[in-house]
Design a protein around this motif. Structure first.
Motif, PDB file in Angstrom:
ATOM      1  N   MET A  73       0.728  -1.169  -0.195  1.00 25.81           N
ATOM      2  CA  MET A  73       0.048  -0.071  -0.097  1.00 25.81           C
ATOM      3  C   MET A  73       0.964   1.272   0.071  1.00 25.81           C
ATOM      4  SD  MET A  73      -3.145  -1.088   0.065  1.00 25.81           S
ATOM      5  CE  MET A  73      -4.022   0.464   0.241  1.00 25.81           C
ATOM      6  N   ARG A  74       1.285   1.874  -1.165  1.00 23.13           N
ATOM      7  CA  ARG A  74       2.163   2.937  -1.443  1.00 23.13           C
ATOM      8  C   ARG A  74       1.454   4.323  -0.924  1.00 23.13           C
ATOM      9  NH1 ARG A  74       5.156   0.586  -6.819  1.00 23.13           N
ATOM     10  NH2 ARG A  74       5.872  -1.451  -5.810  1.00 23.13           N
ATOM     11  N   MET A  75       2.184   4.815   0.196  1.00 24.62           N
ATOM     12  CA  MET A  75       1.700   6.016   0.608  1.00 24.62           C
ATOM     13  C   MET A  75       1.810   7.202  -0.372  1.00 24.62           C
ATOM     14  SD  MET A  75       0.858   5.969   3.867  1.00 24.62           S
ATOM     15  CE  MET A  75       1.309   7.643   4.530  1.00 24.62           C
ATOM     16  N   SER A  76       2.695   7.150  -1.218  1.00 21.64           N
ATOM     17  CA  SER A  76       2.673   8.287  -2.380  1.00 21.64           C
ATOM     18  C   SER A  76       1.483   8.330  -3.099  1.00 21.64           C
ATOM     19  CB  SER A  76       3.958   7.894  -3.241  1.00 21.64           C
ATOM     20  OG  SER A  76       3.897   6.782  -3.894  1.00 21.64           O
ATOM     21  N   GLU A  77       0.591   7.297  -2.962  1.00 22.55           N
ATOM     22  CA  GLU A  77      -0.766   7.360  -4.124  1.00 22.55           C
ATOM     23  C   GLU A  77      -1.831   7.613  -3.412  1.00 22.55           C
ATOM     24  OE1 GLU A  77      -0.716   4.303  -7.096  1.00 22.55           O
ATOM     25  OE2 GLU A  77       1.611   4.450  -7.398  1.00 22.55           O
ATOM     26  N   GLN A  78      -1.557   7.739  -1.924  1.00 21.58           N
ATOM     27  CA  GLN A  78      -2.787   7.785  -1.152  1.00 21.58           C
ATOM     28  C   GLN A  78      -2.969   9.491  -0.736  1.00 21.58           C
ATOM     29  OE1 GLN A  78      -2.417   4.812   1.914  1.00 21.58           O
ATOM     30  NE2 GLN A  78      -1.057   3.696   0.844  1.00 21.58           N
ATOM     31  N   SER A  79      -4.119   9.812  -0.589  1.00 23.30           N
ATOM     32  CA  SER A  79      -4.507  11.012   0.156  1.00 23.30           C
ATOM     33  C   SER A  79      -5.722  10.913   1.161  1.00 23.30           C
ATOM     34  CB  SER A  79      -4.629  11.960  -0.798  1.00 23.30           C
ATOM     35  OG  SER A  79      -5.769  11.758  -1.742  1.00 23.30           O
ATOM     36  N   GLY A  80      -5.789  11.828   1.978  1.00 26.29           N
ATOM     37  CA  GLY A  80      -7.100  11.840   2.875  1.00 26.29           C
ATOM     38  C   GLY A  80      -7.338  10.531   3.834  1.00 26.29           C
ATOM     39  N   VAL A  81      -7.495   9.450   3.412  1.00 23.80           N
ATOM     40  CA  VAL A  81      -7.396   8.064   3.873  1.00 23.80           C
ATOM     41  C   VAL A  81      -6.117   7.237   3.762  1.00 23.80           C
ATOM     42  CG1 VAL A  81      -8.453   5.892   4.263  1.00 23.80           C
ATOM     43  CG2 VAL A  81      -9.724   7.922   3.995  1.00 23.80           C
ATOM     44  N   VAL A  82      -5.346   7.256   4.684  1.00 24.06           N
ATOM     45  CA  VAL A  82      -4.035   6.338   4.405  1.00 24.06           C
ATOM     46  C   VAL A  82      -3.741   4.867   5.099  1.00 24.06           C
ATOM     47  CG1 VAL A  82      -2.851   8.760   3.701  1.00 24.06           C
ATOM     48  CG2 VAL A  82      -2.747   7.618   6.336  1.00 24.06           C
ATOM     49  N   ILE A  83      -2.779   4.205   4.691  1.00 15.39           N
ATOM     50  CA  ILE A  83      -2.530   3.012   5.426  1.00 15.39           C
ATOM     51  C   ILE A  83      -2.065   3.344   7.192  1.00 15.39           C
ATOM     52  CG2 ILE A  83      -0.293   2.949   4.754  1.00 15.39           C
ATOM     53  CD1 ILE A  83      -2.626  -0.100   4.954  1.00 15.39           C
ATOM     54  N   CYS A  84      -2.546   2.577   7.868  1.00 13.93           N
ATOM     55  CA  CYS A  84      -2.028   2.645   9.400  1.00 13.93           C
ATOM     56  C   CYS A  84      -1.356   1.391   9.797  1.00 13.93           C
ATOM     57  CB  CYS A  84      -3.431   2.937   9.847  1.00 13.93           C
ATOM     58  SG  CYS A  84      -3.318   3.039  11.742  1.00 13.93           S
ATOM     59  N   GLY A  85      -0.172   1.600   9.879  1.00  8.70           N
ATOM     60  CA  GLY A  85       0.603   0.572  10.164  1.00  8.70           C
ATOM     61  C   GLY A  85       1.620   0.198   9.259  1.00  8.70           C
ATOM     62  N   GLN A  86       1.990  -1.036   9.268  1.00 12.34           N
ATOM     63  CA  GLN A  86       2.728  -1.881   8.161  1.00 12.34           C
ATOM     64  C   GLN A  86       2.228  -1.738   6.891  1.00 12.34           C
ATOM     65  OE1 GLN A  86       3.560  -5.840   8.998  1.00 12.34           O
ATOM     66  NE2 GLN A  86       5.308  -6.111   7.575  1.00 12.34           N
ATOM     67  N   SER A  87       2.941  -1.162   5.771  1.00 13.06           N
ATOM     68  CA  SER A  87       2.222  -0.822   4.309  1.00 13.06           C
ATOM     69  C   SER A  87       2.504  -1.854   3.542  1.00 13.06           C
ATOM     70  CB  SER A  87       2.810   0.562   3.803  1.00 13.06           C
ATOM     71  OG  SER A  87       4.234   0.308   3.773  1.00 13.06           O
ATOM     72  N   TYR A  88       3.696  -3.028   3.963  1.00 12.52           N
ATOM     73  CA  TYR A  88       3.899  -4.043   2.965  1.00 12.52           C
ATOM     74  C   TYR A  88       3.490  -5.105   3.660  1.00 12.52           C
ATOM     75  CZ  TYR A  88       6.610  -1.100  -0.061  1.00 12.52           C
ATOM     76  OH  TYR A  88       7.209  -0.068  -1.116  1.00 12.52           O
ATOM     77  N   LEU A  89       2.601  -6.338   2.990  1.00  8.77           N
ATOM     78  CA  LEU A  89       2.261  -7.197   3.849  1.00  8.77           C
ATOM     79  C   LEU A  89       2.384  -8.271   3.065  1.00  8.77           C
ATOM     80  CD1 LEU A  89      -1.344  -6.105   4.842  1.00  8.77           C
ATOM     81  CD2 LEU A  89       0.485  -6.251   6.282  1.00  8.77           C
ATOM     82  N   SER A  90       3.118  -9.314   3.807  1.00  9.40           N
ATOM     83  CA  SER A  90       3.315 -10.783   3.032  1.00  9.40           C
ATOM     84  C   SER A  90       2.213 -11.596   2.888  1.00  9.40           C
ATOM     85  CB  SER A  90       4.369 -11.563   3.462  1.00  9.40           C
ATOM     86  OG  SER A  90       4.693 -12.513   2.884  1.00  9.40           O
ATOM     87  N   VAL A  91       1.707 -11.701   1.821  1.00 12.67           N
ATOM     88  CA  VAL A  91       0.296 -12.581   1.478  1.00 12.67           C
ATOM     89  C   VAL A  91       0.621 -14.128   1.518  1.00 12.67           C
ATOM     90  CG1 VAL A  91      -1.522 -13.007  -0.232  1.00 12.67           C
ATOM     91  CG2 VAL A  91      -0.789 -10.645   0.331  1.00 12.67           C
ATOM     92  N   GLY A  92       1.830 -14.343   0.996  1.00 13.78           N
ATOM     93  CA  GLY A  92       2.496 -15.714   0.821  1.00 13.78           C
ATOM     94  C   GLY A  92       2.254 -16.467  -0.454  1.00 13.78           C
ATOM     95  N   GLU A  93       2.108 -17.554  -0.592  1.00 17.58           N
ATOM     96  CA  GLU A  93       1.988 -18.301  -1.746  1.00 17.58           C
ATOM     97  C   GLU A  93       0.475 -18.515  -1.865  1.00 17.58           C
ATOM     98  OE1 GLU A  93       3.631 -20.887  -4.965  1.00 17.58           O
ATOM     99  OE2 GLU A  93       4.513 -19.768  -3.369  1.00 17.58           O
ATOM    100  N   VAL A  94      -0.107 -18.016  -2.952  1.00 17.44           N
ATOM    101  CA  VAL A  94      -1.252 -18.088  -3.543  1.00 17.44           C
ATOM    102  C   VAL A  94      -1.480 -19.078  -4.689  1.00 17.44           C
ATOM    103  CG1 VAL A  94      -3.459 -16.828  -4.295  1.00 17.44           C
ATOM    104  CG2 VAL A  94      -1.799 -15.601  -2.483  1.00 17.44           C
ATOM    105  N   GLY A  95      -2.159 -20.158  -4.678  1.00 19.12           N
ATOM    106  CA  GLY A  95      -2.458 -20.891  -5.667  1.00 19.12           C
ATOM    107  C   GLY A  95      -2.729 -20.516  -6.900  1.00 19.12           C
ATOM    108  N   ALA A  96      -2.479 -21.178  -8.080  1.00 18.00           N
ATOM    109  CA  ALA A  96      -3.008 -20.710  -9.338  1.00 18.00           C
ATOM    110  C   ALA A  96      -4.397 -20.810  -9.774  1.00 18.00           C
ATOM    111  CB  ALA A  96      -2.259 -21.544 -10.447  1.00 18.00           C
ATOM    112  N   SER A  97      -4.981 -20.320 -10.772  1.00 13.18           N
ATOM    113  CA  SER A  97      -6.343 -20.237 -11.262  1.00 13.18           C
ATOM    114  C   SER A  97      -7.562 -20.284 -10.428  1.00 13.18           C
ATOM    115  CB  SER A  97      -6.262 -21.737 -11.955  1.00 13.18           C
ATOM    116  OG  SER A  97      -5.406 -22.076 -13.142  1.00 13.18           O
ATOM    117  N   GLY A  98      -7.418 -19.249  -9.654  1.00 16.19           N
ATOM    118  CA  GLY A  98      -8.581 -18.655  -8.817  1.00 16.19           C
ATOM    119  C   GLY A  98      -8.080 -18.995  -7.302  1.00 16.19           C
ATOM    120  N   GLY A  99      -6.953 -19.438  -6.950  1.00 13.81           N
ATOM    121  CA  GLY A  99      -6.334 -19.590  -5.759  1.00 13.81           C
ATOM    122  C   GLY A  99      -6.557 -18.238  -4.829  1.00 13.81           C
ATOM    123  N   SER A 100      -7.023 -18.184  -3.564  1.00 11.67           N
ATOM    124  CA  SER A 100      -7.280 -16.972  -3.014  1.00 11.67           C
ATOM    125  C   SER A 100      -6.783 -17.040  -1.533  1.00 11.67           C
ATOM    126  CB  SER A 100      -8.675 -16.395  -3.152  1.00 11.67           C
ATOM    127  OG  SER A 100      -9.278 -17.439  -2.557  1.00 11.67           O
TER     128      SER A 100
END
Length: 123
Positions: free
Chosen positions: A43-70
């Motif tokens: 979540m890049r602060m340079s592109e946010q205004s008014g409402v911004v990320i609070c806390g860690q801006s880079y989150l590791s989602v981890g391995e997400v499976g192919a073809s619709g993995g979520s």
């Protein structure tokens, strides 16, 4: 039909926020490509205004499976000023390849003031 290989969608995002009160928003990250991906949500602060990320801006989602993995991740946002704002600046980065995928704005939110002057506790 040109789709992004990875999409980020908010789950029940708020339509309003109170200035100065952090809110948690859940995001659904979906891999539409034919290969599994090791994803980092930025979540890049340079592109946010008014409402911004609070806390860690880079989150590791981890391995997400192919073809619709979520998977879902939570971010915290804080409203700095009153008005109508787009929640934007989200990028999915495939850590295996370094590919950056800019996401369209996630949602809009109207920020209202906290007129009581006292932080209200949400139940």
């Amino acid at each position: 039909d040109e789709r992004l290989p990875v999409t980020v969608e908010p789950i029940s995002p708020p339509s309003t926020m109170t200035m100065g009160s952090p809110e948690t928003v859940s995001l659904l990250v979906v891999n539409h490509s034919s290969q599994p991906m090791n994803i980092q949500l930025q979540m890049r602060m340079s592109e946010q205004s008014g409402v911004v990320i609070c806390g860690q801006s880079y989150l590791s989602v981890g391995e997400v499976g192919a073809s619709g993995g979520s998977t879902t991740v939570d971010i915290r946002l804080i409203a700095l000023v009153r008005g109508l704002f787009k929640i934007q600046g989200a990028y999915c980065v495939d850590l295996s390849t370094g590919t950056e995928l800019k996401q369209p704005p996630l949602f809009q939110v109207f920020v209202q003031g906290n007129d009581s002057g006292v932080e209200e506790e949400k139940q």
